[in-house]
Design an enzyme around this catalytic site. Structure first.
Site, PDB file in Angstrom:
ATOM      1  N   LYS A 211     -14.446   1.007  14.757  1.00  2.56           N
ATOM      2  CA  LYS A 211     -13.143   0.356  15.014  1.00  2.56           C
ATOM      3  C   LYS A 211     -12.696   0.605  16.449  1.00  2.56           C
ATOM      4  O   LYS A 211     -12.119  -0.275  17.090  1.00  2.56           O
ATOM      5  CB  LYS A 211     -12.081   0.886  14.038  1.00  2.56           C
ATOM      6  CG  LYS A 211     -12.251   0.329  12.633  1.00  2.56           C
ATOM      7  CD  LYS A 211     -11.221   0.885  11.655  1.00  2.56           C
ATOM      8  CE  LYS A 211     -11.506   0.360  10.253  1.00  2.56           C
ATOM      9  NZ  LYS A 211     -10.710   0.984   9.209  1.00  2.56           N
TER      10      LYS A 211
ATOM     11  N   PHE B 222      -5.296   3.798  14.390  1.00  3.76           N
ATOM     12  CA  PHE B 222      -5.608   4.751  13.331  1.00  3.76           C
ATOM     13  C   PHE B 222      -6.754   4.170  12.510  1.00  3.76           C
ATOM     14  O   PHE B 222      -6.920   2.949  12.460  1.00  3.76           O
ATOM     15  CB  PHE B 222      -4.396   4.969  12.424  1.00  3.76           C
ATOM     16  CG  PHE B 222      -3.539   6.131  12.830  1.00  3.76           C
ATOM     17  CD1 PHE B 222      -2.833   6.098  14.020  1.00  3.76           C
ATOM     18  CD2 PHE B 222      -3.448   7.257  12.029  1.00  3.76           C
ATOM     19  CE1 PHE B 222      -2.034   7.176  14.404  1.00  3.76           C
ATOM     20  CE2 PHE B 222      -2.654   8.341  12.392  1.00  3.76           C
ATOM     21  CZ  PHE B 222      -1.948   8.299  13.583  1.00  3.76           C
TER      22      PHE B 222
ATOM     23  N   LYS C 173     -12.146  -2.789  18.536  1.00  7.93           N
ATOM     24  CA  LYS C 173     -10.753  -3.151  18.851  1.00  7.93           C
ATOM     25  C   LYS C 173     -10.380  -2.780  20.286  1.00  7.93           C
ATOM     26  O   LYS C 173      -9.225  -2.898  20.673  1.00  7.93           O
ATOM     27  CB  LYS C 173      -9.809  -2.518  17.827  1.00  7.93           C
ATOM     28  CG  LYS C 173     -10.142  -2.944  16.379  1.00  7.93           C
ATOM     29  CD  LYS C 173      -9.047  -2.610  15.382  1.00  7.93           C
ATOM     30  CE  LYS C 173      -9.497  -2.914  13.953  1.00  7.93           C
ATOM     31  NZ  LYS C 173      -8.407  -3.054  12.998  1.00  7.93           N
TER      32      LYS C 173
ATOM     33  N   ASN D 275       0.843  -1.198   0.000  1.00  8.85           N
ATOM     34  CA  ASN D 275       0.000   0.000   0.000  1.00  8.85           C
ATOM     35  C   ASN D 275       0.878   1.246   0.000  1.00  8.85           C
ATOM     36  O   ASN D 275       2.106   1.144  -0.045  1.00  8.85           O
ATOM     37  CB  ASN D 275      -0.972  -0.024   1.180  1.00  8.85           C
ATOM     38  CG  ASN D 275      -0.240  -0.074   2.503  1.00  8.85           C
ATOM     39  OD1 ASN D 275       0.470   0.848   2.861  1.00  8.85           O
ATOM     40  ND2 ASN D 275      -0.399  -1.185   3.228  1.00  8.85           N
TER      41      ASN D 275
ATOM     42  N   ASP E  83      -4.770  -6.411   5.082  1.00  5.22           N
ATOM     43  CA  ASP E  83      -5.806  -7.281   5.652  1.00  5.22           C
ATOM     44  C   ASP E  83      -5.771  -8.674   5.028  1.00  5.22           C
ATOM     45  O   ASP E  83      -6.258  -9.625   5.612  1.00  5.22           O
ATOM     46  CB  ASP E  83      -7.185  -6.654   5.440  1.00  5.22           C
ATOM     47  CG  ASP E  83      -7.384  -5.468   6.357  1.00  5.22           C
ATOM     48  OD1 ASP E  83      -7.002  -5.568   7.547  1.00  5.22           O
ATOM     49  OD2 ASP E  83      -7.893  -4.424   5.903  1.00  5.22           O
TER      50      ASP E  83
ATOM     51  N   LYS F 156       9.460 -16.915  -9.900  1.00  7.34           N
ATOM     52  CA  LYS F 156       8.717 -15.822 -10.529  1.00  7.34           C
ATOM     53  C   LYS F 156       7.595 -16.388 -11.399  1.00  7.34           C
ATOM     54  O   LYS F 156       7.850 -17.274 -12.236  1.00  7.34           O
ATOM     55  CB  LYS F 156       9.689 -14.989 -11.369  1.00  7.34           C
ATOM     56  CG  LYS F 156       9.040 -13.798 -12.014  1.00  7.34           C
ATOM     57  CD  LYS F 156      10.040 -13.022 -12.861  1.00  7.34           C
ATOM     58  CE  LYS F 156       9.302 -11.961 -13.648  1.00  7.34           C
ATOM     59  NZ  LYS F 156      10.096 -11.426 -14.738  1.00  7.34           N
TER      60      LYS F 156
HETATM   61  O1  PMT Z   1       2.766   6.319   6.479  1.00  4.99           O
HETATM   62  P1  PMT Z   1       2.197   7.601   5.922  1.00  4.99           P
HETATM   63  O2  PMT Z   1       2.495   7.751   4.435  1.00  4.99           O
HETATM   64  O3  PMT Z   1       2.611   8.801   6.723  1.00  4.99           O
HETATM   65  O4  PMT Z   1       0.607   7.505   5.997  1.00  4.99           O
HETATM   66  C1  PMT Z   1      -0.036   7.526   7.238  1.00  4.99           C
HETATM   67  C2  PMT Z   1      -1.229   6.551   7.284  1.00  4.99           C
HETATM   68  C3  PMT Z   1      -2.265   6.965   6.254  1.00  4.99           C
HETATM   69  C4  PMT Z   1      -0.756   5.120   6.984  1.00  4.99           C
HETATM   70  C5  PMT Z   1      -1.795   6.647   8.745  1.00  4.99           C
HETATM   71  O5  PMT Z   1      -2.216   7.937   8.992  1.00  4.99           O
HETATM   72  C6  PMT Z   1      -2.979   5.679   8.919  1.00  4.99           C
HETATM   73  O6  PMT Z   1      -4.118   5.989   8.655  1.00  4.99           O
HETATM   74  N1  PMT Z   1      -2.670   4.450   9.410  1.00  4.99           N
HETATM   75  C7  PMT Z   1      -3.643   3.345   9.526  1.00  4.99           C
HETATM   76  C8  PMT Z   1      -3.729   2.589   8.233  1.00  4.99           C
HETATM   77  C9  PMT Z   1      -4.714   1.432   8.305  1.00  4.99           C
HETATM   78  O7  PMT Z   1      -4.338   0.326   8.030  1.00  4.99           O
HETATM   79  O8  PMT Z   1      -5.923   1.755   8.771  1.00  4.99           O
HETATM   80  P2  PMT Z   1      -7.138   0.687   8.936  1.00  4.99           P
HETATM   81  O9  PMT Z   1      -8.318   1.549   9.138  1.00  4.99           O
HETATM   82  O10 PMT Z   1      -7.148  -0.274   7.808  1.00  4.99           O
HETATM   83  O11 PMT Z   1      -6.742  -0.096  10.256  1.00  4.99           O
HETATM   84  C10 PMT Z   1      -7.214   0.282  11.539  1.00  4.99           C
HETATM   85  C11 PMT Z   1      -6.163   0.026  12.591  1.00  4.99           C
HETATM   86  O12 PMT Z   1      -5.961  -1.396  12.732  1.00  4.99           O
HETATM   87  C12 PMT Z   1      -4.803   0.612  12.295  1.00  4.99           C
HETATM   88  O13 PMT Z   1      -4.268   1.131  13.508  1.00  4.99           O
HETATM   89  C13 PMT Z   1      -3.976  -0.569  11.802  1.00  4.99           C
HETATM   90  O14 PMT Z   1      -2.595  -0.446  12.160  1.00  4.99           O
HETATM   91  C14 PMT Z   1      -4.616  -1.737  12.531  1.00  4.99           C
HETATM   92  N2  PMT Z   1      -4.592  -3.020  11.793  1.00  4.99           N
HETATM   93  C15 PMT Z   1      -5.254  -3.131  10.603  1.00  4.99           C
HETATM   94  C16 PMT Z   1      -5.286  -4.329   9.942  1.00  4.99           C
HETATM   95  C17 PMT Z   1      -4.625  -5.437  10.504  1.00  4.99           C
HETATM   96  N3  PMT Z   1      -4.618  -6.605   9.885  1.00  4.99           N
HETATM   97  N4  PMT Z   1      -3.975  -5.312  11.691  1.00  4.99           N
HETATM   98  C18 PMT Z   1      -3.953  -4.124  12.337  1.00  4.99           C
HETATM   99  O15 PMT Z   1      -3.356  -4.002  13.408  1.00  4.99           O
END
Ligand code: PMT
Length: 412
Positions: free
Chosen positions: A350, A336, A354, A223, A292, A302
């Protein structure tokens, strides 16, 4: 907003003892307030060195600042060239913090463009100390795109901007652009220094950047996360004295000073590293963009192209943050939410699911926020129902607000 928070903190005598503050005063009618700022800083124990621009001298005399600061005032454009250079470098080096108050639109523009034609602008260019600007000007000048872009540039470079107040202005109009009261400006400075050890003895765990899920030896699912947001949080936590573990997906960023960095590639590797550090952590901030899904199998060689379509089967990755929420005992847990629509609803869902203390929501469809940008525009939702919306800020400033919240939750 930061000004309001800081104003709530009572300044105490001796709080700035041993600190060297270089204060730039520029040509605004609000220059008279700078006299009180200097006086207050000195009362808190700081050694203050004032640099006046030529325009500032039209409003307040050099003698006033010399008497109030107890130091010679710098900024004589007519000093011999060798003395001028020595002095600006000396003040730039001496400073623990540089404060420009009031900061005119002109000085902001010069700083944003790296111009260096007088004592103040050369000092700003030469210093490695944190720089605070307190803008003061007519509302139209403040709101002008040029000024706003200059402020944004300075924010991106890590400068601190003390938001101007709104109200009656000297030019006879009303609006945003008034220099905040000296007590509020000084409170920002005090807050900066007192925060510096606020997390001493605490362990902060931060995740940053995106994971990469391999498809074959040369391809992966990934990503757009650069790691900037997470590295800013790690740097700020380290600055506040915490012992910081930064678990980072692939990124070209350099680890902030004093931070223990663990590099990982996949979500499963990130999960293992996070779980190993989790029990000892006091604060956990998960900025990482974790995939995810991952390919069900990774090809040993490859994958060769052939006619027709290629179908990849994906399986779910563990939700690391969900797992942390289930295991939570005493940690302050901050997640986040990266959303492109219905940001508030998804973020709140979330937060609850969580079992987080806070969730930082950003709309990643905005070009100046979220992935890759130097800035971010976030709303922080708390498990206690709180909701705080922030304007566009540098990622460093966002990091500071997140840590303010986590810190106050910790102390409760
Ligand atoms: O790195 P940059 O370029 O500065 O960009 C910053 C950012 C956009 C990455 C950051 O601000 C941000 O939004 N981070 C969260 C990205 C994300 O995966 O969000 P989500 O809404 O999909 O996940 C929710 C939370 O669960 C996040 O804290 C994530 O770390 C966590 N998660 C998600 C999926 C997973 N399988 N395990 C997790 O722990």
């Amino acid at each position: 907003m930061a000004g309001q928070q800081a104003q709530g903190m009572a300044a105490q005598a001796g709080q700035l003892a041993g600190r060297h503050i270089v204060m730039g005063v520029t040509g605004s009618i609000a220059a008279y307030k700078a006299v009180e700022v200097v006086s207050r800083l000195r009362k808190l124990g700081a050694e203050v060195h004032v640099i006046m621009t030529r325009a500032a001298r039209e409003f307040v005399t050099e003698m006033t600042f010399r008497e109030i600061s107890g130091q010679p005032v710098a900024g004589d454009m007519w000093a011999p060239v060798h003395a001028f250079q020595v002095e600006h470098i000396a003040l730039a080096k001496l400073a623990d913090l540089v404060l420009v108050a009031p900061a005119t639109a002109h000085v902001l523009a010069k700083a944003a463009h790296g111009l260096a034609d007088d004592m103040l602008s050369t000092t700003l260019l030469a210093t490695r100390a944190p720089v605070f600007f307190a803008p003061a000007m007519n509302t139209n000048m403040y709101e002008n795109v040029a000024t706003q872009e200059n402020l944004q540039t300075l924010r991106k470079r890590g400068c601190h901007i003390i938001e101007p107040d709104s109200g009656h202005l000297a030019c006879g109009t009303s609006g945003k652009g008034r220099l905040p009261e000296p007590a509020a400006i000084v409170a920002e400075v005090v807050r900066y220094f007192t925060q510096s050890q606020a997390l001493a003895g605490r362990k902060v765990l931060v995740t940053a950047a995106g994971t990469r899920e391999p498809i074959d030896p040369v391809r992966f699912l990934g990503n757009r996360s650069t790691g900037r947001m997470g590295f800013a949080v790690a740097a700020e936590a380290a600055r506040r004295g915490a012992e910081v573990t930064l678990i980072a997906g692939p990124t070209s960023l350099r680890a902030p000073a004093g931070v223990r960095r663990i590099d990982v590639e996949t979500a499963q590797e990130m999960r293992a590293a996070v779980l190993a550090a989790y029990d000892a952590a006091d604060i956990v901030i998960k900025t990482a963009a974790v995939a995810d899904y991952r390919p069900a199998t990774v090809a040993e060689h490859k994958i060769k192209k052939s006619e027709g379509e290629l179908t990849l089967t994906l399986v779910r990755n563990p939700d690391i943050l969900y797992e942390l929420g289930q295991k939570k005992i005493r940690q302050v847990l901050v997640g986040f939410a990266a959303e492109t629509r219905d940001v508030a609803a998804y973020a709140r869902a979330k937060l609850a699911k969580k079992n987080l203390d806070f969730i930082v929501a950003n709309n990643v469809a905005e070009s100046d926020a979220g992935f890759g940008a130097e800035t971010n525009r976030v709303t922080i939702y708390g498990a206690d129902g709180s909701e705080e919306r922030y304007p566009l800020l540098s990622k460093d400033e966002v990091a500071a607000h997140i840590l303010d919240k986590a810190q106050s939750r910790l102390s409760r």
